[in-house]
Design a protein around this motif. Structure first.
Motif, PDB file in Angstrom:
ATOM      1  N   MET A   1      35.907  88.408   9.652  1.00 50.42           N
ATOM      2  CA  MET A   1      34.686  89.136   9.344  1.00 50.42           C
ATOM      3  C   MET A   1      35.091  90.499   8.804  1.00 50.42           C
ATOM      4  N   THR A   5      30.317  92.328   5.665  1.00 46.80           N
ATOM      5  CA  THR A   5      29.421  91.259   6.079  1.00 46.80           C
ATOM      6  C   THR A   5      28.647  91.590   7.346  1.00 46.80           C
ATOM      7  N   ARG A   6      28.964  92.700   7.945  1.00 46.31           N
ATOM      8  CA  ARG A   6      28.229  93.109   9.143  1.00 46.31           C
ATOM      9  C   ARG A   6      27.662  94.506   8.909  1.00 46.31           C
ATOM     10  N   ASP A   7      26.667  94.822   9.694  1.00 40.91           N
ATOM     11  CA  ASP A   7      26.002  96.107   9.548  1.00 40.91           C
ATOM     12  C   ASP A   7      25.593  96.580  10.932  1.00 40.91           C
ATOM     13  N   GLU A  59      24.999  90.476  11.633  1.00 41.69           N
ATOM     14  CA  GLU A  59      25.449  89.781  10.428  1.00 41.69           C
ATOM     15  C   GLU A  59      24.324  88.829  10.058  1.00 41.69           C
ATOM     16  N   GLU A  60      23.796  89.013   8.860  1.00 45.75           N
ATOM     17  CA  GLU A  60      22.648  88.210   8.411  1.00 45.75           C
ATOM     18  C   GLU A  60      21.538  88.224   9.462  1.00 45.75           C
ATOM     19  N   HIS A  92      34.156  93.660  16.624  1.00 48.79           N
ATOM     20  CA  HIS A  92      32.804  94.218  16.657  1.00 48.79           C
ATOM     21  C   HIS A  92      32.683  95.382  17.646  1.00 48.79           C
TER      22      HIS A  92
END
Length: 153
Positions: A1, A5-7, A59-60, A92
């Motif tokens: 990851m 792709t992550r926020d 993520e999404e 994360h």
């Protein structure tokens, strides 16, 4: 990851169930060690979300973890940080902690403080590896806690 792709975003009321589930799953293994539910399993996340203290790593739009933070005295206080067990070991947690550092700097705050339960032994080596220095140990709110501080440059 990857970070692309992550926020991390401010938690919304609609995230409440996912945050509670994350806390329950992430901290369940500590119940036998502590002899009761750790503080994050009984936290009032609804009030913390309403106060703007909770951010989620997504993520999404799937919640992967969360962090509860707010200014206190001369530092940014991290009340709680957790990642779903299925997502642990993927960075994360470190990403959420780096976010806290960014938020502190943005607010002109030069240090971060947090605590962990002394029975969460994994954390006793994790936080020092990230630059946190142990301030001391003691009982607070019925839990045996270890207090840490990180000065930001």
């Amino acid at each position: 990851m990857t970070d692309a792709t992550r926020d991390i975003r401010l938690a919304a009321a609609s995230d409440l169930d996912a945050i509670r589930r994350c806390a329950d799953e992430a901290y369940a293994l500590y119940v036998p060690r502590i002899g009761k539910k750790p503080a994050p399993m009984i936290a009032d996340f609804a009030t913390q979300i309403e106060a703007g203290q909770v951010h989620v790593c997504v993520e999404e739009e799937q919640v992967l973890g969360y962090i509860v933070l707010y200014p206190r005295d001369d530092h940014l206080h991290i009340e709680n940080v957790a990642v779903f067990p299925s997502q642990q070991g993927t960075g994360h947690g470190k990403y959420l902690l780096a976010f806290a550092e960014t938020e502190a700097r943005r607010a002109g705050i030069a240090a971060i403080e947090l605590y962990t339960n002394q029975h969460m032994t994994e954390n006793l080596s994790f936080y020092p590896r990230l630059g946190y220095v142990e301030l001391g140990r003691g009982e607070e709110a019925g839990f045996e806690r270890v207090f840490y501080r990180k000065e930001l440059s």
